[in-house]
Design a protein around this motif. Structure first.
Motif, PDB file in Angstrom:
ATOM      1  N   UNK A 325       0.825  -1.196   0.000  1.00 18.79           N
ATOM      2  CA  UNK A 325       0.000   0.000   0.000  1.00 18.79           C
ATOM      3  C   UNK A 325       0.864   1.251   0.000  1.00 18.79           C
ATOM      4  N   UNK A 326       1.859   1.294   0.883  1.00 16.58           N
ATOM      5  CA  UNK A 326       2.753   2.444   0.958  1.00 16.58           C
ATOM      6  C   UNK A 326       3.518   2.603  -0.351  1.00 16.58           C
ATOM      7  N   UNK A 327       4.027   1.504  -0.873  1.00 17.61           N
ATOM      8  CA  UNK A 327       4.790   1.545  -2.115  1.00 17.61           C
ATOM      9  C   UNK A 327       3.949   2.084  -3.263  1.00 17.61           C
ATOM     10  N   UNK A 328       2.719   1.608  -3.382  1.00 12.03           N
ATOM     11  CA  UNK A 328       1.835   2.054  -4.455  1.00 12.03           C
ATOM     12  C   UNK A 328       1.537   3.537  -4.348  1.00 12.03           C
ATOM     13  N   UNK A 329       1.277   4.015  -3.140  1.00 10.47           N
ATOM     14  CA  UNK A 329       0.951   5.427  -2.946  1.00 10.47           C
ATOM     15  C   UNK A 329       2.108   6.328  -3.356  1.00 10.47           C
ATOM     16  N   UNK A 330       3.330   5.952  -3.007  1.00  6.75           N
ATOM     17  CA  UNK A 330       4.483   6.786  -3.336  1.00  6.75           C
ATOM     18  C   UNK A 330       4.806   6.697  -4.824  1.00  6.75           C
ATOM     19  N   UNK A 331       4.742   5.493  -5.391  1.00  2.36           N
ATOM     20  CA  UNK A 331       5.020   5.334  -6.818  1.00  2.36           C
ATOM     21  C   UNK A 331       4.093   6.181  -7.670  1.00  2.36           C
ATOM     22  N   UNK A 332       2.799   6.148  -7.344  1.00  5.27           N
ATOM     23  CA  UNK A 332       1.813   6.821  -8.175  1.00  5.27           C
ATOM     24  C   UNK A 332       1.592   8.267  -7.755  1.00  5.27           C
ATOM     25  N   UNK A 333       2.304   8.723  -6.734  1.00 11.07           N
ATOM     26  CA  UNK A 333       2.188  10.104  -6.303  1.00 11.07           C
ATOM     27  C   UNK A 333       2.795  11.057  -7.313  1.00 11.07           C
ATOM     28  N   UNK A 334       2.420  12.324  -7.209  1.00  8.99           N
ATOM     29  CA  UNK A 334       2.931  13.308  -8.160  1.00  8.99           C
ATOM     30  C   UNK A 334       4.354  13.715  -7.817  1.00  8.99           C
ATOM     31  N   UNK A 335       4.858  14.691  -8.553  1.00 15.63           N
ATOM     32  CA  UNK A 335       6.252  15.113  -8.370  1.00 15.63           C
ATOM     33  C   UNK A 335       6.502  15.638  -6.962  1.00 15.63           C
ATOM     34  N   UNK A 336       5.513  16.335  -6.374  1.00 14.41           N
ATOM     35  CA  UNK A 336       5.693  16.864  -5.022  1.00 14.41           C
ATOM     36  C   UNK A 336       5.845  15.736  -4.005  1.00 14.41           C
ATOM     37  N   UNK A 337       5.091  14.649  -4.196  1.00 15.40           N
ATOM     38  CA  UNK A 337       5.211  13.498  -3.300  1.00 15.40           C
ATOM     39  C   UNK A 337       6.615  12.922  -3.385  1.00 15.40           C
ATOM     40  N   UNK A 338       7.102  12.732  -4.608  1.00 18.39           N
ATOM     41  CA  UNK A 338       8.434  12.144  -4.769  1.00 18.39           C
ATOM     42  C   UNK A 338       9.519  13.071  -4.234  1.00 18.39           C
ATOM     43  N   UNK A 339       9.329  14.364  -4.392  1.00 23.29           N
ATOM     44  CA  UNK A 339      10.293  15.320  -3.838  1.00 23.29           C
ATOM     45  C   UNK A 339      10.303  15.246  -2.314  1.00 23.29           C
ATOM     46  N   UNK A 340       9.120  15.089  -1.714  1.00 25.93           N
ATOM     47  CA  UNK A 340       9.048  14.963  -0.260  1.00 25.93           C
ATOM     48  C   UNK A 340       9.752  13.700   0.207  1.00 25.93           C
ATOM     49  N   UNK A 341       9.600  12.607  -0.542  1.00 23.52           N
ATOM     50  CA  UNK A 341      10.298  11.367  -0.194  1.00 23.52           C
ATOM     51  C   UNK A 341      11.812  11.575  -0.284  1.00 23.52           C
ATOM     52  N   UNK A 342      12.257  12.336  -1.281  1.00 20.81           N
ATOM     53  CA  UNK A 342      13.685  12.665  -1.363  1.00 20.81           C
ATOM     54  C   UNK A 342      14.143  13.367  -0.089  1.00 20.81           C
ATOM     55  N   UNK A 343      13.338  14.331   0.371  1.00 25.04           N
ATOM     56  CA  UNK A 343      13.684  15.065   1.592  1.00 25.04           C
ATOM     57  C   UNK A 343      13.712  14.134   2.804  1.00 25.04           C
ATOM     58  N   UNK A 344      12.751  13.243   2.875  1.00 26.36           N
ATOM     59  CA  UNK A 344      12.699  12.310   3.995  1.00 26.36           C
ATOM     60  C   UNK A 344      13.934  11.420   4.031  1.00 26.36           C
ATOM     61  N   UNK A 345      14.345  10.933   2.874  1.00 21.10           N
ATOM     62  CA  UNK A 345      15.542  10.098   2.807  1.00 21.10           C
ATOM     63  C   UNK A 345      16.794  10.896   3.186  1.00 21.10           C
ATOM     64  N   UNK A 346      16.717  12.204   2.997  1.00 20.84           N
ATOM     65  CA  UNK A 346      17.839  13.069   3.366  1.00 20.84           C
ATOM     66  C   UNK A 346      17.776  13.494   4.830  1.00 20.84           C
ATOM     67  N   UNK A 347      16.807  12.963   5.572  1.00 20.19           N
ATOM     68  CA  UNK A 347      16.706  13.263   6.994  1.00 20.19           C
ATOM     69  C   UNK A 347      15.946  14.529   7.311  1.00 20.19           C
ATOM     70  N   UNK A 348      15.198  15.062   6.346  1.00 22.02           N
ATOM     71  CA  UNK A 348      14.477  16.310   6.556  1.00 22.02           C
ATOM     72  C   UNK A 348      13.039  16.051   6.980  1.00 22.02           C
ATOM     73  N   UNK A 349      12.348  17.125   7.324  1.00 17.79           N
ATOM     74  CA  UNK A 349      10.947  17.055   7.708  1.00 17.79           C
ATOM     75  C   UNK A 349      10.138  17.934   6.761  1.00 17.79           C
ATOM     76  N   UNK A 350       8.816  17.833   6.859  1.00 17.05           N
ATOM     77  CA  UNK A 350       7.930  18.672   6.056  1.00 17.05           C
ATOM     78  C   UNK A 350       6.625  18.863   6.821  1.00 17.05           C
ATOM     79  N   UNK A 351       5.825  19.809   6.377  1.00 18.89           N
ATOM     80  CA  UNK A 351       4.560  20.095   7.048  1.00 18.89           C
ATOM     81  C   UNK A 351       3.401  19.685   6.156  1.00 18.89           C
TER      82      UNK A 351
END
Length: 577
Positions: A325-351
């Motif tokens: 479920x998590x994988x599908x949501x991130x894969x099919x998410x838009x560019x902003x979702x993927x950018x947020x995942x990039x930030x998360x992997x870099x140890x960042x947070x978001x609102x």
């Protein structure tokens, strides 16, 4: 007596009989009873002791465990004399929906098969539950009509009969024992998640809505109801008529330490296991869950696994069940979702605004609904709130980040798995090799192969327009860069540098090595672009005009070691120059 750190035990009686490692959570029984809510829904991430707590409640109250106070001697609940008088005095119905899954794959041709399979599994569960109490029908308190109905609750019962089955059983049990029944329902939302993921949501909601209404609304034979799951499914779907439902989520203070281990409990367990020197590492890897105002909550599965393995660090929790479920949501998410995942992997947070009532049919295309689900599921944690503004029109915004290092490893592995299909790893690695050796011809060859496969892979289900393909693609592409180059390079995207925002920057940790700047553009006739060569030229012009190399130069890279590439896209064709 030696305590065994065994995994997989979800039956309280069995744990006690086999002397399995157990941290006393029995005071939850007293708390739940004293709060006196008629029907309670408690949501917690998976592997947080929900099923074990439900089993503990069953062992305590069920008359099947009459005179089994020995199971609770020395436990916190047994310290309360009032509670001792309640042990083994109620009829209890305990069911779990953990195994209520269709077993079929996604697709319109399997839609009805999925629905039928889910209903069949529920009917089997109900039939098995009735079988446990079949002996009561021998009583003179029941007539032939009662016995006829009881016998009709079997694998072939109608949907309506299945929806009413628990309610009717509560009535039979009260007539037989003279006391109203306690109903325990574990992992109620497993069928909901499966239904959304595999495309048969509406039919599933309709069936379970009838079941929940019949079981928990105005059921005069119900003493208490306790429901557990991972998510709080929106009232607009299955709980619309349960106005009396008490909902306890991960942001609630109620029962905050009853599920999961506190840091004090974890450190004491490490001391007893001779692993005191591991406390700092365990905290880094497995701490991070927050329930209500209680911070430093640990996942029990990970801690027991760590101790059982003699202090070996690994992503135990992430490996316990499917992350589809998590994988599908991130894969099919838009560019902003993927950018947020990039930030998360870099140890960042978001609102993001969080709504704890998960609306599954809003997950597609609604990033905030997705973040809400990931928070409820334990992949994200809320480390704070954005200050409330007078003009606020959305839900409360939480500051979110990955829960701990274990989740970080899970997410990194998930991204790698995405690139493990369609021979993408081969093309991907060859592209990177060509990039590092300034071989633009080979970069073009391999990038077109990567793009052809990953365009469709990352865009599944959202039907993006041709104009949005590159933006959506390059963020998926960058995710692959991050996990494949993380040992030697820092990969970032859409960050400020000079007078604008570059698309991708690859910065080696060794400043003597080459750094790279990518700019992605779609062929645009309005900019007088006729060929992809024109598009690439405009990309280079933007890199120079906006001085994207400024950040690299400022951090110590020699200008001659900075490579600048324009990526031109037209449909699924790509040109690099």
């Amino acid at each position: 007596m030696e305590v065994k750190h065994g995994l997989g035990y979800q039956n309280y009686e069995k744990m006690m009989q086999n002397h399995i490692f157990y941290i006393d959570k029995t005071d939850f029984i007293r708390q739940w009873w004293d709060y006196a809510d008629e029907v309670t829904l408690i949501t917690r991430p998976r592997r947080f002791g929900k099923t074990l707590n439900m089993s503990t409640v069953e062992c305590f109250f069920s008359n099947r465990y009459e005179n089994r106070g020995d199971l609770f001697e020395g436990r916190k609940v047994w310290e309360d004399e009032r509670m001792r008088l309640l042990q083994g005095t109620y009829p209890v119905i305990f069911m779990s929906f953990a195994g209520v899954k269709s077993g079929y794959v996604k697709g319109e041709e399997t839609r009805q098969k999925n629905v039928d399979a889910v209903k069949a599994t529920v009917k089997q569960l109900l039939s098995d539950t009735y079988t446990k109490y079949r002996y009561i029908m021998q009583s003179e308190k029941f007539d032939d009509n009662d016995r006829e109905f009881y016998a009709s609750v079997n694998d072939n019962m109608t949907d309506k009969m299945a929806q009413m089955a628990v309610r009717r059983l509560c009535g039979y049990l009260e007539r037989y024992y003279g006391k109203r029944a306690i109903v325990l329902l574990d992992e109620y939302d497993t069928p909901m998640q499966e239904a959304w993921l595999y495309g048969y949501w509406e039919e599933t909601v309709a069936f379970f809505k009838g079941f929940f209404v019949q079981t928990f609304k105005d059921n005069e034979n119900l003493e208490r109801g306790l429901i557990t799951g991972i998510t709080r499914v929106s009232k607009e779907s299955i709980f619309s008529e349960l106005n009396h439902l008490e909902v306890v989520t991960t942001t609630s203070d109620k029962y905050a330490t009853s599920f999961g281990f506190t840091e004090e409990e974890v450190f004491r367990a490490l001391d007893e296991a001779g692993l005191s020197e591991c406390k700092e590492g365990v905290k880094k890897w497995y701490d991070g869950f927050i329930f209500g105002k209680h911070t430093d909550i640990y996942n029990p599965w990970s801690i027991i696994s760590f101790i059982g393995k003699g202090g070996e660090y690994a992503a135990y929790w992430a490996n316990t069940s499917s992350n589809d479920l998590v994988s599908t949501l991130i894969q099919t998410g838009d560019a902003d979702v993927k950018k947020t995942v990039e930030d998360l992997l870099a140890g960042k947070s978001f609102s993001a605004p969080i709504d704890e009532q998960i609306v599954f049919n809003q997950l597609s295309g609604n990033a905030n609904a997705m973040w809400s689900l990931l928070l409820a599921s334990g992949y994200l944690k809320a480390i704070g709130r954005e200050p409330l503004r007078e003009d606020r029109t959305s839900d409360v915004e939480y500051i979110l980040t990955l829960t701990n290092r274990e989740v970080w490893f899970m997410l990194q592995r998930m991204v790698k798995d995405w690139f493990g299909r369609y021979d993408v790893p081969t093309y991907y690695n060859e592209f990177i090799n060509a990039l590092l050796h300034d071989n633009v011809r080979r970069m073009n060859t391999f990038m077109n192969k990567v793009a052809l496969n990953t365009f469709s892979y990352f865009d599944t289900g959202n039907k993006p327009s041709e104009a949005t393909h590159p933006e959506r693609f390059y963020h998926g592409f960058v995710l692959g860069m991050i996990v494949n180059l993380s040992d030697k390079y820092k990969v970032t995207s859409n960050r400020e540098s000079g007078y604008g925002r570059y698309d991708v920057m690859i910065e080696p940790f060794d400043k003597k090595e080459k750094a790279f700047i990518f700019e992605f553009k779609v062929l645009d006739a309005d900019d007088d672009e006729v060929t992809l060569e024109d598009t690439v030229a405009n990309a280079h012009a933007q890199i120079e005009e906006k001085q994207y190399e400024a950040a690299l130069v400022a951090s110590g890279f020699a200008p001659e070691n900075i490579r600048k590439y324009g990526f031109g896209f037209q449909g699924q064709k790509c040109l690099i120059g």
